[in-house]
Design an enzyme around this catalytic site. Sequence first.
Site, PDB file in Angstrom:
ATOM      1  N   ALA A 119      10.542  21.723   5.677  1.00  0.00           N
ATOM      2  CA  ALA A 119      11.362  21.537   7.118  1.00  0.00           C
ATOM      3  C   ALA A 119      10.461  21.597   8.413  1.00  0.00           C
ATOM      4  O   ALA A 119       9.333  22.209   8.168  1.00  0.00           O
ATOM      5  CB  ALA A 119      12.291  22.810   6.961  1.00  0.00           C
ATOM      6  N   PHE A 142       7.420  16.777   0.145  1.00  0.00           N
ATOM      7  CA  PHE A 142       8.167  16.255   1.081  1.00  0.00           C
ATOM      8  C   PHE A 142       9.407  17.032   1.330  1.00  0.00           C
ATOM      9  O   PHE A 142      10.288  16.674   1.905  1.00  0.00           O
ATOM     10  CB  PHE A 142       8.536  14.679   0.894  1.00  0.00           C
ATOM     11  CG  PHE A 142       7.425  13.931   1.339  1.00  0.00           C
ATOM     12  CD1 PHE A 142       7.169  13.338   2.373  1.00  0.00           C
ATOM     13  CD2 PHE A 142       6.396  13.675   0.351  1.00  0.00           C
ATOM     14  CE1 PHE A 142       6.297  12.413   2.851  1.00  0.00           C
ATOM     15  CE2 PHE A 142       5.346  12.958   0.483  1.00  0.00           C
ATOM     16  CZ  PHE A 142       5.325  12.095   1.823  1.00  0.00           C
ATOM     17  N   GLU A 168       0.884  -1.195   0.057  1.00  0.00           N
ATOM     18  CA  GLU A 168       0.005  -0.063   0.064  1.00  0.00           C
ATOM     19  C   GLU A 168       0.906   1.194   0.019  1.00  0.00           C
ATOM     20  O   GLU A 168       2.018   1.318   0.470  1.00  0.00           O
ATOM     21  CB  GLU A 168      -1.000   0.006   1.264  1.00  0.00           C
ATOM     22  CG  GLU A 168      -0.369  -0.236   2.372  1.00  0.00           C
ATOM     23  CD  GLU A 168       0.308   0.943   3.172  1.00  0.00           C
ATOM     24  OE1 GLU A 168      -0.314   2.048   2.729  1.00  0.00           O
ATOM     25  OE2 GLU A 168       1.071   1.040   4.140  1.00  0.00           O
ATOM     26  N   CYS A 188       4.796   4.371   9.730  1.00  0.00           N
ATOM     27  CA  CYS A 188       5.537   3.802   8.548  1.00  0.00           C
ATOM     28  C   CYS A 188       6.947   4.295   8.351  1.00  0.00           C
ATOM     29  O   CYS A 188       7.851   3.284   8.589  1.00  0.00           O
ATOM     30  CB  CYS A 188       4.654   4.148   7.319  1.00  0.00           C
ATOM     31  SG  CYS A 188       3.063   3.583   7.132  1.00  0.00           S
ATOM     32  N   LYS A 223       1.322  14.298  12.147  1.00  0.00           N
ATOM     33  CA  LYS A 223       0.766  15.316  11.065  1.00  0.00           C
ATOM     34  C   LYS A 223      -0.743  15.603  11.171  1.00  0.00           C
ATOM     35  O   LYS A 223      -1.237  14.754  12.015  1.00  0.00           O
ATOM     36  CB  LYS A 223       1.179  14.238   9.771  1.00  0.00           C
ATOM     37  CG  LYS A 223       0.074  13.143   9.493  1.00  0.00           C
ATOM     38  CD  LYS A 223       0.580  12.227   8.130  1.00  0.00           C
ATOM     39  CE  LYS A 223      -0.189  13.129   6.754  1.00  0.00           C
ATOM     40  NZ  LYS A 223       0.010  12.321   5.566  1.00  0.00           N
ATOM     41  N   LEU A 231      -0.490   4.404   0.944  1.00  0.00           N
ATOM     42  CA  LEU A 231      -1.658   5.518   1.450  1.00  0.00           C
ATOM     43  C   LEU A 231      -0.676   6.329   2.505  1.00  0.00           C
ATOM     44  O   LEU A 231      -0.196   6.116   3.258  1.00  0.00           O
ATOM     45  CB  LEU A 231      -2.700   4.511   2.229  1.00  0.00           C
ATOM     46  CG  LEU A 231      -3.344   3.288   1.419  1.00  0.00           C
ATOM     47  CD1 LEU A 231      -4.352   2.796   2.319  1.00  0.00           C
ATOM     48  CD2 LEU A 231      -4.054   3.986   0.073  1.00  0.00           C
ATOM     49  N   ASN A 233       9.406   4.454   0.791  1.00  0.00           N
ATOM     50  CA  ASN A 233       9.106   5.293   2.230  1.00  0.00           C
ATOM     51  C   ASN A 233      10.680   5.718   2.564  1.00  0.00           C
ATOM     52  O   ASN A 233      10.798   6.686   3.269  1.00  0.00           O
ATOM     53  CB  ASN A 233       8.705   4.281   3.226  1.00  0.00           C
ATOM     54  CG  ASN A 233       7.205   4.096   3.135  1.00  0.00           C
ATOM     55  OD1 ASN A 233       6.631   4.847   2.402  1.00  0.00           O
ATOM     56  ND2 ASN A 233       6.660   3.376   4.002  1.00  0.00           N
TER      57      ASN A 233
END
Length: 436
Positions: free
Chosen positions: A255, A252, A151, A263, A324, A153, A211
């Site tokens: 900062a 991504f 995945e 993950c 997040k 996600l 990742n």
Amino acid sequence: MQIAMIGTGYVGLVSGACFSEFGTTVVCADKDASKIERLQAGEVPIYEPGLEDLVTKNAAAGRLRFTTDVASAVAEADVVFISVGTPSRRGDGHADLSFVFAAAREVAAAMQGFTVVVTKSTVPVGTGRELEAVLRESAPQADFAVVSNPEFLREGSAINDFMRPDRVVIGTSDPRAQDIMRRLYRPLYLIEKPILFTTRETAELTKYAANAFLAMKISFINEMADLCEQVGANVQDVAQGIGLDGRIGRKFLHAGPGYGGSCFPKDTIALVKTAQDAGSPLRLIETVVAVNDDRKKGLSGRIVGHCGGSVEGKTIAVLGLTFKPNTDDMREAPSLNIISDLTAAGATVRAYDPEGMPEARKLLPQAVFCNDAYDAVTGCDAVVIVTEWNEFRNLDLKRLKSRMASAIMIDFRNIYDGVTASAAGFTYSSIGRPRP
């Protein structure tokens, strides 16, 4: 076609709900009876925008069911997804596959007819071979194929990521399994999303590589932010300047306090361990892990420095607790380091998060939990923004200041303009930008 989804955690529940939205019959099975009872009652145990509506709609339509009876779910299924947790193994950092293999043994005992067994959990390269061996040992006469379908996600936007993915990666060399998986994901062909068929090992490694690369971008821009602070540059402008290069991309490159969640922390460590065992160490990813760990450990020091060198006897407001926004996930969240360190240094911490406080209360009993941002800053000597929830982006700064004992703002997400914050009376600091 019918699916059994083994595990109703974040990935399993989102994937099951989304497959049912495609019109597929899905049975989600889990050993946690209380979780299944909540789902059967229409209560979704995790926060993910849009998920509750999706679950309610498809459960009402009869396409999505929940059960603790794994055997019955598997017996009726053409495809069985294993979507259980693979946490870091205590002591060595490898992925703990005990839940995966336990699920596989239950699946083996209940399979009927040709069954595609799919690993949706994030697992190290080579797990597909081990899983096949476990299934074969448990059910020597069974007719099955093992497939890797990782995945991709993002918490907070998982439903859109599933429905409109950048790609779907399917690892199998079995033609029958390929045909079934192609039919299962047929709705995505209609919107021309790429379906990439690979070997199992390639699919397994692709997930970890993705990742690790994203985690590397985060650590990279955080180190650039530190350099910007020393030389007077602006990290947001640097990020834009390099992100507009199509070879690099803008995502991504924000900062902040470092990556967390379910993950990146465990997957980067597991990949490092896998590479070391294979005799092909990944020095770059080892450094990414070290940089992120150091960053999270150093956050409280930044706060102490902005508070005059000591927080003993002071009260600090922390806005944002989850790793997040748009999730209630507290796993590896930077706020855990910050609050633990500040309270250990003698500070009182008043905290607020729109969705994360039920879990945060269990993990941070030393904090004082508040009703909203303005309640959190009342009587405080400083306010720290840790998670960039939308409701923090347009706070009434003058009202905020009026409630505080001392107007110090430490913005770890760079969501405010320094000139505006200073005009409102704050002593303002951010990440990787010149002070106003």
